[in-house]
Design an enzyme around this catalytic site. Structure first.
Site, PDB file in Angstrom:
ATOM      1  N   ASP A  90     -17.222   9.857  -1.140  1.00 17.26           N
ATOM      2  CA  ASP A  90     -17.060   8.570  -1.693  1.00 17.26           C
ATOM      3  C   ASP A  90     -17.783   7.434  -1.533  1.00 17.26           C
ATOM      4  O   ASP A  90     -18.246   6.210  -1.760  1.00 17.26           O
ATOM      5  CB  ASP A  90     -15.449   8.110  -1.778  1.00 17.26           C
ATOM      6  CG  ASP A  90     -15.413   7.692  -0.380  1.00 17.26           C
ATOM      7  OD1 ASP A  90     -15.911   8.121   0.473  1.00 17.26           O
ATOM      8  OD2 ASP A  90     -14.232   7.114  -0.104  1.00 17.26           O
ATOM      9  N   SER A  91     -18.943   7.883  -0.169  1.00 19.71           N
ATOM     10  CA  SER A  91     -19.935   7.145  -0.121  1.00 19.71           C
ATOM     11  C   SER A  91     -20.728   6.976  -1.327  1.00 19.71           C
ATOM     12  O   SER A  91     -21.756   5.848  -1.417  1.00 19.71           O
ATOM     13  CB  SER A  91     -20.733   7.806   0.936  1.00 19.71           C
ATOM     14  OG  SER A  91     -21.227   9.292   0.556  1.00 19.71           O
ATOM     15  N   ASP A 134     -14.239  14.094  -2.558  1.00 22.34           N
ATOM     16  CA  ASP A 134     -13.533  13.298  -1.773  1.00 22.34           C
ATOM     17  C   ASP A 134     -12.572  12.468  -2.554  1.00 22.34           C
ATOM     18  O   ASP A 134     -12.791  12.535  -3.753  1.00 22.34           O
ATOM     19  CB  ASP A 134     -14.139  11.976  -1.244  1.00 22.34           C
ATOM     20  CG  ASP A 134     -14.499  11.851   0.177  1.00 22.34           C
ATOM     21  OD1 ASP A 134     -14.077  12.913   1.026  1.00 22.34           O
ATOM     22  OD2 ASP A 134     -15.494  11.188   0.245  1.00 22.34           O
ATOM     23  N   LYS A 154     -11.264  16.092   0.225  1.00 19.87           N
ATOM     24  CA  LYS A 154     -11.050  15.476   1.739  1.00 19.87           C
ATOM     25  C   LYS A 154     -10.367  14.321   1.493  1.00 19.87           C
ATOM     26  O   LYS A 154     -10.584  13.517   0.595  1.00 19.87           O
ATOM     27  CB  LYS A 154     -12.875  15.138   2.083  1.00 19.87           C
ATOM     28  CG  LYS A 154     -12.774  14.352   3.379  1.00 19.87           C
ATOM     29  CD  LYS A 154     -14.085  14.468   4.142  1.00 19.87           C
ATOM     30  CE  LYS A 154     -15.102  13.445   3.628  1.00 19.87           C
ATOM     31  NZ  LYS A 154     -14.722  12.141   3.820  1.00 19.87           N
ATOM     32  N   GLU A 193      -9.172  10.792   4.003  1.00 19.99           N
ATOM     33  CA  GLU A 193      -9.239  10.143   5.300  1.00 19.99           C
ATOM     34  C   GLU A 193      -7.812   9.843   6.102  1.00 19.99           C
ATOM     35  O   GLU A 193      -6.924   9.636   5.240  1.00 19.99           O
ATOM     36  CB  GLU A 193      -9.813   8.674   5.297  1.00 19.99           C
ATOM     37  CG  GLU A 193     -11.365   8.943   4.699  1.00 19.99           C
ATOM     38  CD  GLU A 193     -12.152   7.504   4.652  1.00 19.99           C
ATOM     39  OE1 GLU A 193     -11.533   6.696   5.074  1.00 19.99           O
ATOM     40  OE2 GLU A 193     -13.126   7.448   3.935  1.00 19.99           O
ATOM     41  N   GLU A 247     -15.964  11.095  12.333  1.00 14.58           N
ATOM     42  CA  GLU A 247     -17.116  10.042  12.211  1.00 14.58           C
ATOM     43  C   GLU A 247     -16.950   9.008  13.363  1.00 14.58           C
ATOM     44  O   GLU A 247     -16.061   8.470  13.836  1.00 14.58           O
ATOM     45  CB  GLU A 247     -17.009   9.455  10.883  1.00 14.58           C
ATOM     46  CG  GLU A 247     -18.062   8.230  10.629  1.00 14.58           C
ATOM     47  CD  GLU A 247     -18.014   7.858   8.987  1.00 14.58           C
ATOM     48  OE1 GLU A 247     -17.447   8.428   8.200  1.00 14.58           O
ATOM     49  OE2 GLU A 247     -18.660   7.262   9.011  1.00 14.58           O
TER      50      GLU A 247
HETATM   51  O1  KIV Z   1     -18.075   9.797   1.905  1.00 15.02           O
HETATM   52  C1  KIV Z   1     -19.115  10.344   2.554  1.00 15.02           C
HETATM   53  O2  KIV Z   1     -20.209  10.575   2.511  1.00 15.02           O
HETATM   54  C2  KIV Z   1     -18.109  10.909   3.834  1.00 15.02           C
HETATM   55  C3  KIV Z   1     -19.198  11.805   4.836  1.00 15.02           C
HETATM   56  C4  KIV Z   1     -20.056  10.487   5.534  1.00 15.02           C
HETATM   57  C5  KIV Z   1     -18.821  12.449   5.815  1.00 15.02           C
HETATM   58  O3  KIV Z   1     -16.974  10.832   3.972  1.00 15.02           O
END
Ligand code: KIV
Length: 273
Positions: free
Chosen positions: A49-50, A88, A118, A120, A187
């Protein structure tokens, strides 16, 4: 549809089994052409989600939507042949209840064809991780610095220096590993703690700003390609410098357009006589 002759995609179970064999190589990917380039070199590609910050210029990842993640997940799946592809779950798509998490994870799996999701969170998400993994959704955990919590934690800084912080991250790692995650992103965590967690849990730790002691590494691909010149966090290394390369190409293009030297005869369609 025949799959004969197609390269086999790495599975979450295979990523998990890599613990203790060799370091696991991962990068983020958001688009088809970049996924195609990264895929031969990576065990795992994360549609992180970055992308909200990297591609869309958002200030945080909080505004990223499920639809954005699905669209980019589909793009990455079109480009990646062999890496395990994880997408994510964005903020707000899984924290409300384990049922909400399952519904949205199932959408991601169905609509992108990716290998897992993924999310968090530590102890507070362990029940959700178990609910998903028991129902056929491979889960990649994410502990330590959690960018989706920016509005309550207040900033991006490395964690684990105080006993209280270290204990929380230790408990989070244990809870998520025992809940069934196939691997866990760690992280922004100090080296001794990242090493201790890596040695104490059964699943691979994938570090970002968490030292070489982790079982694998992940970076935001645009960071390591040097696409941002303004800010480079300590844990990022530029393996290329694409920002000046792109600027120079745009400058050269602008000059040629203004001078009418581009397009040249070789780029121009003529009528055959
Ligand atoms: O969103 C993302 O790119 C991430 C990575 C930096 C692990 O969670």
């Amino acid at each position: 549809m025949s799959t004969i002759g197609q390269p086999k995609r790495t599975t979450p179970a295979q990523i998990q089994a890599m613990k203790g064999t060799r370091p696991i190589v991962s990068l983020t990917a958001y688009t088809t052409p970049v996924a195609r380039l990264l895929d031969p070199h990576c065990d795992l590609l994360l549609v992180g989600d970055s992308l909200g910050m990297v591609l869309y210029g958002m200030e945080t990842t909080v505004g990223v939507t499920l639809e954005m993640m699905i669209a980019h997940g589909q793009g990455v799946m079109r480009g990646a042949q062999k890496a395990c592809v994880i997408v994510d779950l964005p903020f707000g798509s899984y924290q409300e209840s384990k049922e909400q998490a399952f519904r949205n994870a199932a959408r991601i799996l169905k609509e992108t064809g990716c290998n897992g999701v993924k999310l968090e969170g530590g102890e507070e998400m362990a029940e959700t991780v178990a609910f998903l993994t028991n129902r056929g959704v491979p889960v990649f955990g994410h502990i330590g610095l959690m960018p989706q919590l920016i509005n309550t934690t207040g900033g991006y800084r490395s964690l684990g220096r105080s006993d209280k912080e270290a204990d929380k991250i230790r408990q989070d790692a244990k809870a998520i590993a025992e809940a069934g995650a196939f691997a866990i992103v760690v992280e922004g965590t100090v080296e001794p703690l990242a090493r201790e967690i890596t040695q104490s849990i059964a699943v691979p730790t994938i570090g970002i700003g968490a030292s070489a002691a982790c079982d694998g590494q992940i970076l935001v691909s645009d960071d390591m390609l040097g696409l941002f010149n303004d800010f480079k966090p300590r844990f990022v290394k530029h393996f290329a410098e694409l920002a000046p390369t792109i600027s120079k190409a745009a400058e050269a293009y602008a000059e040629e357009v203004k001078a009418r030297t581009f397009p040249g005869p070789e780029h121009t369609f003529q009528v055959k006589k």
